[in-house]
Structure formats: structure tokens, C-alpha cells
Design an enzyme around this catalytic site. Sequence first.
Site, short mmCIF file in Angstrom:
data_model
loop_
_atom_site.label_atom_id
_atom_site.label_comp_id
_atom_site.label_asym_id
_atom_site.label_seq_id
_atom_site.Cartn_x
_atom_site.Cartn_y
_atom_site.Cartn_z
N ARG A 1 0.86 -1.18 0.00
CA ARG A 1 0.00 0.00 0.00
C ARG A 1 0.90 1.24 0.00
NH1 ARG A 1 -2.44 0.60 5.25
NH2 ARG A 1 -1.08 2.40 5.47
N HIS B 1 -3.63 4.53 4.53
CA HIS B 1 -4.82 3.67 4.55
C HIS B 1 -6.01 4.38 3.90
CE1 HIS B 1 -7.74 0.75 5.94
NE2 HIS B 1 -8.41 1.70 6.57
N TYR C 1 3.66 4.95 11.51
CA TYR C 1 3.96 3.54 11.73
C TYR C 1 4.87 2.91 10.68
CZ TYR C 1 -0.13 3.21 8.59
OH TYR C 1 -1.02 3.39 7.55
#
Length: 370
Positions: A257, A261, A270
Site C-alpha cells: 500500500r 490507509h 507507523y
Amino acid sequence: MHADDLLPGDTPLRLIDQDGASHPDDRHRMPAADTLLEGYRRLVLARRLNDQADALVRQGRLAVYPSSHGQEACEIAAAMVLGEQDWLFPTYRDTVAVIARGVDPFEAFVLLRGDWHSGYDPNRHRVAPQATPLATQLLHAVGFAHAARLRGEDTVVLAMCGDGATSEGDFHEALNFAAVFHLPVVFLVQNNGYAISVPLSRQTAAPSLAHKGIGYGMRGRLVDGNDLAALLAVLGEAVEEAREGGGPTLVEAVTYRIKSHTNADDATRYRTSDEVEPWLARDPLLRLRAWLTAQGELAEGDDAEAHAQAERVAADLRTAVMADAEPHPEDLFAHVYATPTPQLREQAAQLAAELRAAEAGRPNTQEAAR
């Protein structure tokens, strides 16, 4: 079926590497060049739509957008391997797959715009509504496949999910049901490394997600999710096996990805840019373009036309999304029940009377009587 037939390979199948070089495989043939050329055109459009959606979010015209930037090969392959009679069950991130299945781009984005439940007719396109809850669409998919087989229909269902969905109980229930009843379902897990901020290492200790298939008694297949050629080969084989009565297959596509998100997420909290950087070189679009160019299958004019067509579609989408929605109040009652209840009919009649009174510029007689 022997246990060895259920296990995936030790490494993801790859037919075209990140430099555009061919990697022949004894079992899986390279798809035809014209098929890959069509896939490239779709990848170009997919990337442009992802970029356009990001811009529309920043402009406040879309409420949210879960980008599939970098995962477009999975999206396009999922649509390309299905026959007209087959069904696709997408996730919230699979808008590109929905469009590749034939849904009008604006209709596919209506849900993300926030002014209607779903903008397309699932029955017309054989695409289930996009689902935000993790893994719930997998249960719907196996139920649909079971019903289709009971009706004697030649239908294969391709159900998409992410790696995070494999941590849900619905994933287990769907795969177990599909295997026990030997249903014509292909489960495509897009392993993009994260369930929002939770890395795969905190979700499973299995060698791969594809290895989970043997626990249900179904085939597990591992494929490079940024290689359209390998995806078409593996998913195409799984669809045909399902159609011929071979039962379900679990396919794990290893991808990444690239974007956050959603627009509400800050991925820098993160993961680091050093982690993202190598995946940029594995871009599915650039990889396939390099292979097609090396094979002499992609003329400069063809590439330019693919991008020009993508720009036209993006412009049409932009124009449609920029227009203000004009919902009608009576639509509140249009899709609640197939047969409206007496209470709903009464409420709909009351609202209609109020609207007529407002248009006529006089008080509602029902309100006046109160």
C-alpha cells in the site's frame, strides 16, 4: 486431492520482474501479448483514477478514499479473469476493480462521495456493493456461490479482501464453508503489508497467508501482486478450476500500500520512507510497460493514447463529482423494503403531502388539524 497439491510455492510466482524481464515458469504460461497490452491500458486508467480521487478528496468533493495506488495489478486482474456471468465481491479499497468490471466511474465513486448508499446496480454489472466492514463480503460471496450452484448456474465468484481481513472470524467461516461445500469461489487476498497500522507480522505467524488454505482443504497459491502477467495466470487458472468443479482456491497476492490507509490516516506514524522506497521500483504499471516495450508490443502512439483516454475519463469523473447532488426527500423511502410496510407508506404519504403543501405555499392540512 493430495496435500502437496494444496500448498503454495515457497516464493510468489513472478513472470515479469521489476525491470521488465521475463521469468518463464514450467506450469504457468505468459499471457498473450494482446491481453497484457489491454491490461496495460487498464492499469494506466486505474492509476489516473487513483490520482484523481486523491485530488477530489483534497478538494472536499469525496468524503474519503482508500487508494489502491501500487496495487492496481490486483484490481485489474480480478476483473479481467472473470466471465460475463461471474460475480465480483469487492472491498472498500477495490473501486478500481469495480470500474474495470464495467461500472461507470462516477457511479463507482458515489458511495465515497457520501450522498447515496451505492451508485451502481449490482445485478446489471454482477458486482456486489463495496463493503467497509472487514471480511463480511466473503460470507456473502460464498452464500451467493452456493445459491448459484443450487440453481444450476455457471457462475464463479471472486471475493477480494486484504491481509487484515484474514484476522477476522468471517474469513475463517467463509473459507471453511466454501471448502466443505466445494463451492466455485476464488478468494483473492491483497497482502499490502498492513491492516491500517498493524503489520502482517502482528497478524499471523504462518509462512504465508496462502498457507492457510491447506487448513481448510483448499488450494493455496502465492503470487507477486505487482506482476499483472502472473496474476492473470494464477487467478485465471483458479477461476477455470472453480468453473470445472474443482472447488475454491485461496490466492495471496503480495503487494504494498503505497499511500496511507485513507486520507484520514497518517502512515508516517507507523512506517518509514525507507520501507516504502523499494516498492516504488516494483510499480506494476512501470514493470508491464518495460516488458511490453522490450517485446515491441507497445508503440509510442499506443502509450500516448492510453494516457489520453485515461485523462478523458478522469475529466468526465471530475465534472460529474463537482456537480452538487440533488437528492429528493422521497428517496428516503425508496430502498428500505422491497414491499413497504404500512408505517413506511403512511410516513411517505405524510412527507409527500408536506412537500406538495410547501410547493403550493400553503400550510399542511394534516399539521393544521393538529
